[in-house]
Design an enzyme around this catalytic site. Structure first.
Site, PDB file in Angstrom:
ATOM      1  N   LYS A 123      -1.655  -3.704  -7.736  1.00 40.00           N
ATOM      2  CA  LYS A 123      -2.105  -2.539  -6.965  1.00 40.00           C
ATOM      3  C   LYS A 123      -1.416  -1.262  -7.428  1.00 40.00           C
ATOM      4  O   LYS A 123      -1.637  -0.188  -6.887  1.00 40.00           O
ATOM      5  CB  LYS A 123      -1.858  -2.761  -5.474  1.00 40.00           C
ATOM      6  CG  LYS A 123      -2.747  -3.867  -4.929  1.00 40.00           C
ATOM      7  CD  LYS A 123      -2.638  -4.054  -3.447  1.00 40.00           C
ATOM      8  CE  LYS A 123      -3.512  -5.232  -3.037  1.00 40.00           C
ATOM      9  NZ  LYS A 123      -3.400  -5.535  -1.610  1.00 40.00           N
ATOM     10  N   GLN A 147       0.811  -1.222   0.000  1.00 42.23           N
ATOM     11  CA  GLN A 147       0.000   0.000   0.000  1.00 42.23           C
ATOM     12  C   GLN A 147       0.841   1.268   0.000  1.00 42.23           C
ATOM     13  O   GLN A 147       0.300   2.366   0.137  1.00 42.23           O
ATOM     14  CB  GLN A 147      -0.949   0.014   1.217  1.00 42.23           C
ATOM     15  CG  GLN A 147      -1.954  -1.126   1.252  1.00 42.23           C
ATOM     16  CD  GLN A 147      -2.990  -1.046   0.125  1.00 42.23           C
ATOM     17  OE1 GLN A 147      -3.152  -0.019  -0.537  1.00 42.23           O
ATOM     18  NE2 GLN A 147      -3.690  -2.148  -0.108  1.00 42.23           N
ATOM     19  N   CYS A 200      -8.741  -9.097   4.483  1.00 42.11           N
ATOM     20  CA  CYS A 200      -7.577  -9.960   4.719  1.00 42.11           C
ATOM     21  C   CYS A 200      -6.798  -9.550   5.961  1.00 42.11           C
ATOM     22  O   CYS A 200      -5.579  -9.667   6.014  1.00 42.11           O
ATOM     23  CB  CYS A 200      -6.646 -10.011   3.513  1.00 42.11           C
ATOM     24  SG  CYS A 200      -7.422 -10.691   2.058  1.00 42.11           S
TER      25      CYS A 200
HETATM   26  C1  LIG Z   1      -2.968  -6.556  -1.064  1.00 40.12           C
HETATM   27  C2  LIG Z   1      -2.047  -6.629   0.070  1.00 40.12           C
HETATM   28  C3  LIG Z   1      -1.250  -7.758   0.259  1.00 40.12           C
HETATM   29  C4  LIG Z   1      -1.328  -8.993  -0.588  1.00 40.12           C
HETATM   30  O1  LIG Z   1      -1.149  -8.772  -1.934  1.00 40.12           O
HETATM   31  P1  LIG Z   1      -1.386 -10.006  -2.939  1.00 40.12           P
HETATM   32  O2  LIG Z   1      -1.282  -9.360  -4.263  1.00 40.12           O
HETATM   33  O3  LIG Z   1      -2.757 -10.528  -2.666  1.00 40.12           O
HETATM   34  O4  LIG Z   1      -0.339 -11.004  -2.667  1.00 40.12           O
HETATM   35  C5  LIG Z   1      -0.386  -7.760   1.329  1.00 40.12           C
HETATM   36  N1  LIG Z   1      -0.306  -6.710   2.150  1.00 40.12           N
HETATM   37  C6  LIG Z   1      -1.057  -5.612   2.013  1.00 40.12           C
HETATM   38  C7  LIG Z   1      -0.891  -4.473   2.974  1.00 40.12           C
HETATM   39  C8  LIG Z   1      -1.959  -5.544   0.956  1.00 40.12           C
HETATM   40  O5  LIG Z   1      -2.714  -4.449   0.834  1.00 40.12           O
END
Ligand SMILES: *Cc1c(COP(=O)(O)O)cnc(C)c1O
Length: 424
Positions: A231, A208, A374
């Site tokens: 992302k 992030q 998550c």
């Molecule tokens: C999205 C995210 C992950 C995991 O990313 P993946 O692409 O699903 O492996 C890990 N940490 C943070 C803080 C996230 O926002």
């Protein structure tokens, strides 16, 4: 006199993202779920398509023209990623499927071989499952003890408690740079300093932060850093691990197979040089090339510009959301300069289930997320089962936030009417 207002960054670059120009349930789409995955600009989609249309071929193995073109583009993308996070060497960047795989690589390769019963790993209660479950699995295999940094009263990483947890038993600190739920920005540089004084390693989960601000691995001085392409405007299926060269060199391979070997005998194998030692099998070639295009795209806009614009969005989102009756927003308040929070907000509304909220908002064309994001341990720590989350990126605008707030108010009114009637 007409005053021509200068367009904001979000307004200027919006047409780079054709997906945003559509209606959902008869309403203009307002996409507020970029913390789950970002949208992709045309430049990235084109780079990906170009590979499949013009030079699809396997990398590192062929002598023919297409293969060497694919290899060059794949390796150039690695240079771009290395420069983007200011790695000292391109060999410090290992492609992975995503951030989760990158954490698992470190957990299995370094963790299993360097940790023993009685050692300690420090993580925080706000970690994403990706930076939580792998360490739990390693702890179960090795007898390592997991210690948890909790939150301050203002909903941030408790640095004082962290300092008290670190000891000569600490071998690893694994921590998010920016929380995907709380939006707080953790002092990763200072966390590294304390850990290193105690000869512990630090892994930073930068999922992030890398998409939103300048991240400099040398300035932070972390030992490893992980991020996901999807992302940061790139496709799914590609992410990366940064690791300090000497550490990566000392780590054994994680997965065995093609690409990662130097020579294979009947009784043993020797391994390829970095970074190929960690890239077994045919990689996500087009996706890695598209990740390079995403890095170019972000760099051309400028990460400082993106960050500054998102600081404005973050402050506006927080200000508008605060005015909603019955709202609880998790994580810290922005400081007086409007900084100190990422452009996302996880919240609950009194007497309303987050799933009902996101269902109703979807009716109004507004895409937000509800659930545990998550981060179940964090929700358990906060004694809530789920939250709603609006998360922004530089293609969002204050108009998006306004549309979200209107839809949110309508939803609250709708449910209070139903509940009101139910009471009679
Ligand atoms: C999205 C995210 C992950 C995991 O990313 P993946 O692409 O699903 O492996 C890990 N940490 C943070 C803080 C996230 O926002």
């Amino acid at each position: 006199m007409t005053i021509i207002k200068e367009k904001t960054l979000g307004e200027k670059i919006r047409t780079d993202f054709p997906i945003l120009n559509q209606e959902i349930n008869g309403k203009p789409l307002v996409y507020l779920d970029s913390a789950a995955t970002s949208q992709k600009p045309l430049a990235v989609i084109n780079a990906w398509q170009e590979y499949y249309l013009r030079y699809n071929s396997n990398v590192h193995r062929g002598i023919h023209t297409l293969s060497s073109k694919a290899t060059d583009a794949y390796e150039e993308a690695r240079d771009k990623v290395a420069a983007f996070v200011n790695a000292a060497s391109r060999n410090e960047i290992v492609y992975t499927r995503n951030a989760s795989e990158a954490v698992n690589l470190v957990a299995y390769s370094w963790g299993l071989n360097n940790l023993k019963s009685g050692d300690e790993i420090i993580i925080s209660v706000m970690e994403h499952h990706s930076n939580f479950v792998p360490w739990q699995m390693i702890a179960q295999k090795t007898g390592v003890v997991l210690k948890f940094v909790e939150l301050t009263e203002t909903g941030e990483f408790d640095f004082e408690q962290y300092q008290s947890l670190v000891s000569d038993r600490t071998k690893l600190v694994a921590v998010a740079h920016v929380s995907n739920v709380l939006g707080c920005i953790n002092p990763v540089k200072e966390i590294c300093t304390i850990a290193h004084q105690n000869e512990a390693k630090v892994l930073v989960d930068a999922c992030q932060s890398v998409p939103h601000t300048i991240v400099d691995v040398q300035a932070i001085d972390c030992d490893w850093l992980v991020a996901s392409g999807h992302k940061m405007c790139a496709p799914t299926g590609i992410g990366f691990l940064y690791g300090k060269l000497d550490l990566l060199e000392a780590m054994p391979p994680f997965l065995g197979g093609g690409e990662m070997i130097a020579e294979v005998f009947f009784d043993h194998s020797t391994y390829a040089e970095l970074p190929h030692k960690f890239e077994a099998g045919t990689p996500a070639i087009g996706e890695a090339i598209a990740l390079g295009a995403a890095v170019d795209y972000l760099t051309n806009i400028g990460m400082e510009k993106i960050h500054n614009y998102e600081v404005e969005l973050a402050a506006y989102l927080f200000e508008r959301l605060c005015q909603i009756p019955g709202v609880t927003i998790y994580g810290p308040k922005p400081n007086i300069n409007g900084e100190g929070r990422a452009a996302l907000a996880s919240f609950t509304i009194e007497n309303l289930h987050p799933n009902d909220l996101s269902t109703m908002l979807d009716e109004a064309g507004v895409a937000i997320r509800s659930g545990h994001h998550c981060a179940q341990p964090l929700h358990k720590y906060l004694k809530i089962s789920s939250t709603a989350r609006a998360s922004l990126y530089f293609y969002n605008t204050c108009d998006d936030i306004d549309a979200f707030i209107v839809a949110l108010k309508d939803t609250i009114e709708f449910f209070s009417n139903i509940l009101g009637r139910g009471k009679n």
